[in-house]
Scaffold this active site. Sequence first.
Site, PDB file in Angstrom:
ATOM      1  N   HIS A 265      53.038  53.856  26.501  1.00  0.00           N
ATOM      2  CA  HIS A 265      51.968  53.975  26.577  1.00  0.00           C
ATOM      3  C   HIS A 265      51.983  53.790  28.170  1.00  0.00           C
ATOM      4  O   HIS A 265      52.057  52.791  28.650  1.00  0.00           O
ATOM      5  CB  HIS A 265      50.506  52.837  26.074  1.00  0.00           C
ATOM      6  CG  HIS A 265      50.472  53.186  24.945  1.00  0.00           C
ATOM      7  ND1 HIS A 265      49.490  53.966  24.506  1.00  0.00           N
ATOM      8  CD2 HIS A 265      50.788  52.436  23.449  1.00  0.00           C
ATOM      9  CE1 HIS A 265      49.703  53.692  23.434  1.00  0.00           C
ATOM     10  NE2 HIS A 265      50.652  53.233  22.846  1.00  0.00           N
TER      11      HIS A 265
ATOM     12  N   ILE B 276      53.809  50.305  20.776  1.00  0.00           N
ATOM     13  CA  ILE B 276      52.529  49.638  20.186  1.00  0.00           C
ATOM     14  C   ILE B 276      52.237  50.628  19.367  1.00  0.00           C
ATOM     15  O   ILE B 276      52.127  50.648  18.789  1.00  0.00           O
ATOM     16  CB  ILE B 276      51.393  49.557  20.888  1.00  0.00           C
ATOM     17  CG1 ILE B 276      51.664  48.878  22.765  1.00  0.00           C
ATOM     18  CG2 ILE B 276      50.279  48.882  20.369  1.00  0.00           C
ATOM     19  CD1 ILE B 276      50.863  48.245  22.856  1.00  0.00           C
ATOM     20  N   ARG B 277      53.387  49.925  17.996  1.00  0.00           N
ATOM     21  CA  ARG B 277      53.194  50.569  16.400  1.00  0.00           C
ATOM     22  C   ARG B 277      53.305  51.489  17.029  1.00  0.00           C
ATOM     23  O   ARG B 277      52.804  52.588  16.671  1.00  0.00           O
ATOM     24  CB  ARG B 277      51.551  50.104  15.925  1.00  0.00           C
ATOM     25  CG  ARG B 277      51.637  49.162  15.557  1.00  0.00           C
ATOM     26  CD  ARG B 277      49.997  48.261  14.809  1.00  0.00           C
ATOM     27  NE  ARG B 277      49.966  48.328  13.192  1.00  0.00           N
ATOM     28  CZ  ARG B 277      49.770  49.058  12.764  1.00  0.00           C
ATOM     29  NH1 ARG B 277      49.144  50.680  13.391  1.00  0.00           N
ATOM     30  NH2 ARG B 277      49.729  49.086  11.862  1.00  0.00           N
TER      31      ARG B 277
ATOM     32  N   GLY C  19      46.187  55.338  19.921  1.00  0.00           N
ATOM     33  CA  GLY C  19      44.771  54.385  19.635  1.00  0.00           C
ATOM     34  C   GLY C  19      45.514  54.957  17.916  1.00  0.00           C
ATOM     35  O   GLY C  19      46.342  54.642  17.738  1.00  0.00           O
ATOM     36  N   GLU C  20      44.569  55.247  17.016  1.00  0.00           N
ATOM     37  CA  GLU C  20      44.210  55.436  15.559  1.00  0.00           C
ATOM     38  C   GLU C  20      44.515  57.196  14.859  1.00  0.00           C
ATOM     39  O   GLU C  20      43.454  57.671  15.113  1.00  0.00           O
ATOM     40  CB  GLU C  20      44.180  54.644  14.538  1.00  0.00           C
ATOM     41  CG  GLU C  20      43.939  53.369  14.416  1.00  0.00           C
ATOM     42  CD  GLU C  20      46.325  53.011  14.390  1.00  0.00           C
ATOM     43  OE1 GLU C  20      45.832  53.503  13.435  1.00  0.00           O
ATOM     44  OE2 GLU C  20      46.053  52.120  14.998  1.00  0.00           O
ATOM     45  N   SER C  21      45.631  57.445  15.844  1.00  0.00           N
ATOM     46  CA  SER C  21      45.550  58.895  15.349  1.00  0.00           C
ATOM     47  C   SER C  21      44.911  59.417  13.516  1.00  0.00           C
ATOM     48  O   SER C  21      43.976  60.690  13.686  1.00  0.00           O
ATOM     49  CB  SER C  21      47.422  59.863  14.575  1.00  0.00           C
ATOM     50  OG  SER C  21      47.609  59.098  14.134  1.00  0.00           O
TER      51      SER C  21
ATOM     52  N   ARG D 230      55.466  57.202  12.008  1.00  0.00           N
ATOM     53  CA  ARG D 230      54.508  57.558  12.232  1.00  0.00           C
ATOM     54  C   ARG D 230      55.153  56.035  12.157  1.00  0.00           C
ATOM     55  O   ARG D 230      55.848  55.254  11.327  1.00  0.00           O
ATOM     56  CB  ARG D 230      53.552  57.080  11.449  1.00  0.00           C
ATOM     57  CG  ARG D 230      52.097  57.115  11.389  1.00  0.00           C
ATOM     58  CD  ARG D 230      51.146  57.244  10.218  1.00  0.00           C
ATOM     59  NE  ARG D 230      50.930  58.756   9.908  1.00  0.00           N
ATOM     60  CZ  ARG D 230      49.308  59.021  10.806  1.00  0.00           C
ATOM     61  NH1 ARG D 230      49.415  58.167  11.623  1.00  0.00           N
ATOM     62  NH2 ARG D 230      49.037  60.350  10.187  1.00  0.00           N
TER      63      ARG D 230
ATOM     64  N   CYS E  37      51.601  57.945  22.251  1.00  0.00           N
ATOM     65  CA  CYS E  37      51.222  57.514  21.420  1.00  0.00           C
ATOM     66  C   CYS E  37      50.663  58.450  19.877  1.00  0.00           C
ATOM     67  O   CYS E  37      51.131  58.932  19.473  1.00  0.00           O
ATOM     68  CB  CYS E  37      50.875  55.777  21.254  1.00  0.00           C
ATOM     69  SG  CYS E  37      50.918  55.380  20.132  1.00  0.00           S
TER      70      CYS E  37
ATOM     71  N   GLU F 224      49.898  54.578  30.664  1.00  0.00           N
ATOM     72  CA  GLU F 224      48.458  53.953  30.849  1.00  0.00           C
ATOM     73  C   GLU F 224      48.217  52.838  30.570  1.00  0.00           C
ATOM     74  O   GLU F 224      47.998  53.350  31.793  1.00  0.00           O
ATOM     75  CB  GLU F 224      47.229  54.677  29.498  1.00  0.00           C
ATOM     76  CG  GLU F 224      47.724  54.114  28.299  1.00  0.00           C
ATOM     77  CD  GLU F 224      48.069  55.086  27.730  1.00  0.00           C
ATOM     78  OE1 GLU F 224      49.229  55.429  27.622  1.00  0.00           O
ATOM     79  OE2 GLU F 224      47.319  54.790  26.367  1.00  0.00           O
TER      80      GLU F 224
END
Lengths: 290, 191
Positions: free
Chosen positions: B168, B132-133, B47-49, B106, B79, B170
């Site tokens: 990821h 992913i990014r 997600g977004e940390s 990052r 991630c 998952e």
Amino acid sequence: MNNQYQLNKELAQMLKGGVIMDVTTPEQARIAQNAGACAVMALERIPADIRAAGGVSRMSDPAMIRSIQDAVTIPVMAKCRIGHFAEAQILEAIEIDYIDESEVLSPADDVYHVDKTKFRVPFVCGARDLGEALRRIAEGASMIRTKGEPGTGDIVQAVRHMRKMNSQIRHVVSLSEDELFEEAKNLEVPYELIKQVHETGRLPVVNFAAGGVATPADAALMMQLGAEGVFVGSGIFKSGDPEKRASAIVRAVSNYNDAKLIAELSSGLGEAMVGINEQEIAVLMAERGK
Amino acid sequence: MKIGVLAVQGDFAEHIAKIKSAGHTAFEIRQPKDIPVSIDGLILAGGESTAMKKLLHDLGLFDPMRELIISGLPVFGTCAGMILLAKRIEDEKENCFGTMDITVRRNAYGRQLGSFRCVDKFNGKNIEMPFIRAPYVTDTGSNTEILGIHEGRIISVRQDNQLAAAFHPELTGDDTVYDYFYSMIAGNSVR
């Protein structure tokens, strides 16, 4: 399914449970990131101002979008006009993380949407019902949002779109296999996508709420109705205390079932955006692009 | 096994589905009251940390979760979860839990157009890896074991009770990384 489209759908999965905020300056972008936004939407004027100013509304200045990309580490989205594939090409060229082919801007094409399969960069599109959602997905959208009625601070349309989509999905699930062909015809969408909805009971991509979200309670309402995250446009930077309201909405989305917490979050937030009822507005943006 | 998944933002539902498909118990952690007395492992999702870090503090989750990690509870971050665990984040003064002796960069592969899928080794076995990014690890402490390198960049690491991956697992049909984590929980590591 091609590799990039899969990755683009997966980026939307990473945004789930989050709040995507409209910002017009690097300073606002930083405020949004510090408040816990999972992405920002870079645009020159927020929907409420677009509505007030009238006239033709276009893609934002790439220099302004770049300044926002430089200001934050979270994903940056930007809007292109419906059907304006040249604007979309520009946004791809500056490596935007997500393009919103948006009814908030003036449509550039009143028949065709952008053929999003021609792009590597991901697209999110608005939809008022299941048919619109699946048509946009067939065109290559890797994320869907309700259209709501942008810039009004009125949640009624987002609720209407979300409820309609959910009820249509439940209907498709209930059909027998041989009825799916007729349903695809009725909704004017590819059979394969209807079949997928029938089997999974959900859209094939992540679905966010957008349009009219102004309070933590609005955000919680949309999440409880099944949204996987929330776009907040004018609601934050048109309010009295943007920082506080932004972080309250972020927390409300993370715990959308906890009414006690949301009561606390809703207390002393200062003035919400003024808001316009849907009956009072001349231009219904949600009617753009079907 | 009872595994808690930080569920304030990101793709926690995908992790929960993975854990359940392996026959274990998974539950969401959105507030301190969601952390039960008995818990066998903890997952920090993608997600977004920055969003997760803000919510960890605002919701009062930061201190109890950090204590659990320090006390030795097996934890697995993917991630954004890797960034939350890292002691150092390049070009940034502050970390989050800061419990894992690694430095991360990052968005190390650039923006979304730099996202990719590949097949590479985790602990000696080839598996599918979606980035992913994604971040990667630029430096590790002496106590850190490197479990995977892709094109010269460190992408998965373990330090005692902590496991982190820049990709990821998952989002794939492969359970190799999870099996490694379950074995950490079981206390009979496969290394």
